[in-house]
Design an enzyme around this catalytic site. Structure first.
Site, PDB file in Angstrom:
ATOM      1  N   CYS A  73      -4.270 -10.453  10.276  1.00  0.00           N
ATOM      2  CA  CYS A  73      -5.158 -11.559   9.931  1.00  0.00           C
ATOM      3  C   CYS A  73      -5.777 -11.354   8.549  1.00  0.00           C
ATOM      4  CB  CYS A  73      -6.264 -11.684  10.957  1.00  0.00           C
ATOM      5  SG  CYS A  73      -5.681 -11.921  12.635  1.00  0.00           S
ATOM      6  N   ARG A 128       0.454 -11.885   3.610  1.00  0.00           N
ATOM      7  CA  ARG A 128       0.189 -11.006   4.745  1.00  0.00           C
ATOM      8  C   ARG A 128       0.881 -11.502   6.017  1.00  0.00           C
ATOM      9  NH1 ARG A 128      -4.651  -7.876   4.234  1.00  0.00           N
ATOM     10  NH2 ARG A 128      -5.176  -8.203   6.415  1.00  0.00           N
ATOM     11  N   TRP A 132      -2.863 -13.893  12.565  1.00  0.00           N
ATOM     12  CA  TRP A 132      -1.612 -13.339  13.084  1.00  0.00           C
ATOM     13  C   TRP A 132      -1.903 -13.023  14.547  1.00  0.00           C
ATOM     14  CZ3 TRP A 132       3.364 -12.343  11.404  1.00  0.00           C
ATOM     15  CH2 TRP A 132       4.114 -11.436  12.142  1.00  0.00           C
ATOM     16  N   ASN A 173     -10.629  -9.919  12.259  1.00  0.00           N
ATOM     17  CA  ASN A 173      -9.347  -9.239  12.099  1.00  0.00           C
ATOM     18  C   ASN A 173      -9.408  -7.979  12.948  1.00  0.00           C
ATOM     19  OD1 ASN A 173      -6.964  -8.094  11.306  1.00  0.00           O
ATOM     20  ND2 ASN A 173      -7.579  -7.669   9.210  1.00  0.00           N
ATOM     21  N   GLY A 174      -8.435  -7.790  13.847  1.00  0.00           N
ATOM     22  CA  GLY A 174      -8.425  -6.596  14.676  1.00  0.00           C
ATOM     23  C   GLY A 174      -8.262  -6.925  16.143  1.00  0.00           C
ATOM     24  N   GLU A 229      19.018   5.541  11.810  1.00  0.00           N
ATOM     25  CA  GLU A 229      18.023   4.710  11.136  1.00  0.00           C
ATOM     26  C   GLU A 229      17.933   5.052   9.650  1.00  0.00           C
ATOM     27  OE1 GLU A 229      14.839   1.999  10.408  1.00  0.00           O
ATOM     28  OE2 GLU A 229      16.560   2.093  11.763  1.00  0.00           O
ATOM     29  N   LYS A 259      18.643   2.470   6.526  1.00  0.00           N
ATOM     30  CA  LYS A 259      17.700   2.212   5.430  1.00  0.00           C
ATOM     31  C   LYS A 259      18.385   2.403   4.077  1.00  0.00           C
ATOM     32  CE  LYS A 259      15.298   0.434   7.142  1.00  0.00           C
ATOM     33  NZ  LYS A 259      15.411   0.338   8.573  1.00  0.00           N
ATOM     34  N   GLU A 288      20.980  -0.432   3.425  1.00  0.00           N
ATOM     35  CA  GLU A 288      20.348  -1.750   3.302  1.00  0.00           C
ATOM     36  C   GLU A 288      19.863  -2.027   1.885  1.00  0.00           C
ATOM     37  OE1 GLU A 288      18.057  -3.319   7.205  1.00  0.00           O
ATOM     38  OE2 GLU A 288      17.361  -1.391   6.473  1.00  0.00           O
ATOM     39  N   HIS A 327      35.410  16.093  14.311  1.00  0.00           N
ATOM     40  CA  HIS A 327      36.305  15.051  14.793  1.00  0.00           C
ATOM     41  C   HIS A 327      36.613  14.013  13.719  1.00  0.00           C
ATOM     42  CE1 HIS A 327      36.139  16.492  18.954  1.00  0.00           C
ATOM     43  NE2 HIS A 327      34.880  16.787  18.684  1.00  0.00           N
ATOM     44  N   LYS A 377      14.959 -11.141   6.926  1.00  0.00           N
ATOM     45  CA  LYS A 377      13.997 -10.384   7.725  1.00  0.00           C
ATOM     46  C   LYS A 377      14.260 -10.551   9.212  1.00  0.00           C
ATOM     47  CE  LYS A 377      10.504  -7.790   8.519  1.00  0.00           C
ATOM     48  NZ  LYS A 377      10.691  -6.352   8.323  1.00  0.00           N
TER      49      LYS A 377
END
Length: 600
Positions: free
Chosen positions: A2, A27, A73, A99-100, A474, A478, A481, A497, A595
């Protein structure tokens, strides 16, 4: 995450608030609203984009020289007009933006309902203006009422409050959520982030945890809300450009979000215990359990699979969402946990549809309230990473892993597997955000130097075992990407192998060596690739047995094996970022990627 803005001064507040909200759009948000004071409270809010809301409601025309604005948000309650901020007390004299997350809002709500207060939204925020109103009704002024209310709140919160009865001030409160005050000439600004006020002033005061502030035109008084004791703090002068300020001074959102990971984990670890218990029992009630996910979320699910097997002795099958229709076998005794950052990933939604059609029960773990996956699921669970602007997932991965670690501990407790150890793990998990901050502070310059060398590579190989295997997957994701360098993550035991044939002089190999029983075998695998001329970088928490076999050692503080993903992923993320920057590419917007993957 938020966004909060506020203004008090001699100019009309609404145009200033509206422009400030626009500067916080980066944001991420799902709804927005404003409140101004002019003899009474004027409130306009709705779901949607700021430009669309302004077109419909004429936000800039709201009267008054004092006001608040908010971009939401969603964390409690779906995106809607009634759940949007600002929220009012029952008398419609007090407005609050927040916010929170208020962890004890249910308890406060019950208390207020006993005193006749009514509630209209599904948010945790609505208890705040009514709690303040409760204290005002007992004879306290606005400042003291806010202070007493803040002491009752548990969780993370940044608050801004205005009242019709005291139209000469804004009250601000901070606990674990950022809040910044800007000082102008005869006017004062308030915001979650500096960009919202930078066109008006570069003199700012940052509120610290446990503080509240009384804002008047060109003046602010800061106090501890626990004691009411005044705090003296000189303003800082900001030298950033507006674009830099949106990124908190970081050159890219990717780097900012890597450094936001401790906060994302901290917020996610505050997820309601009742939610964890419901999910654990949901999974335990099934004879067959699938985790379905794509990309980074799939790697988080693989971490969970490892921890659930070792800690809770609870087997799950992890399936890439796009393959679930081919290999998933569902019926009414099957439980599916769909993991998706956006809640809109097309392949995951398709997998959920297939599971439900076969009679399976579905739970989801997502970062977006009100997303499609939440409407399709029997049980909805959330991470609290806040919006992620960069296309590459970093802090949402950390938040997913943190949530799934809590789930594994809860499942182990439900199955009565070593409750003493579970309590110890639960306590240790809460300390992980501080360990993550130490890693970020300790390795940044070393990784930046290594990136200059790796930027010239054509191929990078990553090897790991056990819980390190999903981390190298992962890490490789990254790297490919955003650097556009071919990278491959694999179980270290698979080198013989086929992949050993590709290792030659100066081939970069990154070995992820977390603590645990697989460490000895990892040392042997490092020796294998080094014997063939590889340039080896090891990531380990104790490098004495590795140092002589590697070209570079990135040291990580010692931690519990199950927690290692949250620390060991950081150097891989930073490597990908700095290699990309070294090559002159934009890490925030890699080519050909989006995204949220909303098509199959």
């Amino acid at each position: 995450m938020c966004g909060i803005v506020g203004y008090i001064g001699s100019r009309p507040a609404a145009p200033i608030l509206l422009e400030a909200l626009r500067r916080l759009e980066y944001r991420g948000y799902d709804s927005a609203g404003m409140a101004t004071v002019f003899k009474k409270l004027f409130v306009k809010k709705d779901r949607g984009r700021i430009a669309d809301i302004d077109r419909r409601l004429k936000l800039a025309e709201m009267p008054g020289h004092l006001g608040l604005g908010h971009t939401r948000w969603a964390t409690h309650g779906e995106p809607s007009r009634v759940n949007a901020h600002p929220h009012l007390d029952n008398s419609e004299k007090i407005a609050v933006v927040h916010n929170g997350i208020i962890e004890n809002y249910s308890e406060i709500k019950k208390f207020l309902q006993k005193h006749g207060y009514r509630f209209f939204s599904k948010t945790d925020t609505e208890v705040i203006p009514n709690l303040i109103s409760y204290f005002v009704g007992r004879g306290y002024d606005l400042e003291e009422s806010v202070r007493r209310a803040a002491k009752r709140l548990k969780g993370s919160f940044a608050l801004a409050i205005v009242s019709v009865d005291e139209p000469d001030r804004i009250i601000a409160v901070r606990q674990d959520s950022p809040l910044i005050i800007g000082l102008g000439s005869g006017e004062t600004f308030l915001a979650s982030d500096i960009p919202a006020m930078l066109q008006h002033t570069n003199r700012v005061v940052v509120l610290e945890n446990g503080e509240m502030a009384v804002l008047a035109p060109g003046h602010v008084v800061i106090k501890k809300f626990s004691s009411g004791v005044e705090v003296k703090r000189k303003p800082m002068v900001i030298r950033w450009t507006a674009e830099m300020a949106e990124k908190d001074g970081y050159p890219h959102f990717t780097l900012k979000e890597i450094f936001q990971q401790p906060g994302a984990v901290q917020e996610t670890l505050r997820a309601p215990l009742d939610e964890l218990k419901k999910l654990a029992r949901f999974l335990l009630s099934a004879k067959r359990v699938y985790f379905v996910a794509c990309g980074t979320s799939f790697h988080a699910a693989l971490v969970a699979k490892y921890v659930l097997a070792k800690l809770a002795e609870f087997p799950v099958e992890v399936v890439i969402s796009s393959e679930f229709g081919e290999i998933g076998s569902s019926d009414d005794e099957t439980a599916v946990l769909a993991i998706t950052q956006s809640g809109e990933t097309a392949d995951t939604l398709k997998a959920v549809e297939a599971a439900k059609a076969a009679g399976a029960k579905v739970a989801c773990l997502t970062n977006v309230v009100g997303s499609s996956i939440t409407r399709m699921s029997d049980l909805v669970c959330y991470t609290y990473a806040g919006p992620e602007v960069s296309v590459v997932a970093t802090k949402t991965f950390a938040a997913q892993v943190a949530y799934l670690l809590r789930l594994a501990i809860q499942l182990a407790e439900e199955r009565e597997r070593s409750c003493v150890r579970c309590r110890s793990l639960a306590a240790g998990l809460m300390l992980l955000p501080d360990d993550m901050r130490r890693v970020l502070d300790g390795i940044n310059s070393q990784v930046k130097r290594l990136a200059r060398r790796l930027a010239k590579a054509d191929n990078i190989y990553l090897i790991g075992r056990g819980i390190g295997y999903p981390l190298v997957l992962e890490g490789a994701l990254k790297i490919k990407e955003i650097t556009y360098i071919h990278s491959e993550g694999m179980p270290a035991g698979e080198l013989k192998h086929g992949t050993l044939a590709l290792i030659e002089e100066e081939t970069p190999v990154i070995a992820v060596v977390p603590p645990g029983e697989m460490r000895v075998k990892m040392v042997s695998n490092v020796e294998e690739v080094k014997a063939r001329g590889a340039y080896v970088i090891a990531i380990a928490d104790n490098g004495k047995d590795l140092r002589e076999h590697v070209d570079e050692l990135i040291s990580i503080p010692h931690t519990e094996e199950f927690f290692s993903p949250l620390l060991f992923i950081i150097p891989l993320q930073l490597l990908a970022y700095y290699i990309t920057v070294e090559k002159g590419q934009d890490p925030d917007r890699p080519r050909s990627l989006a995204k949220s993957v909303t098509v199959e």
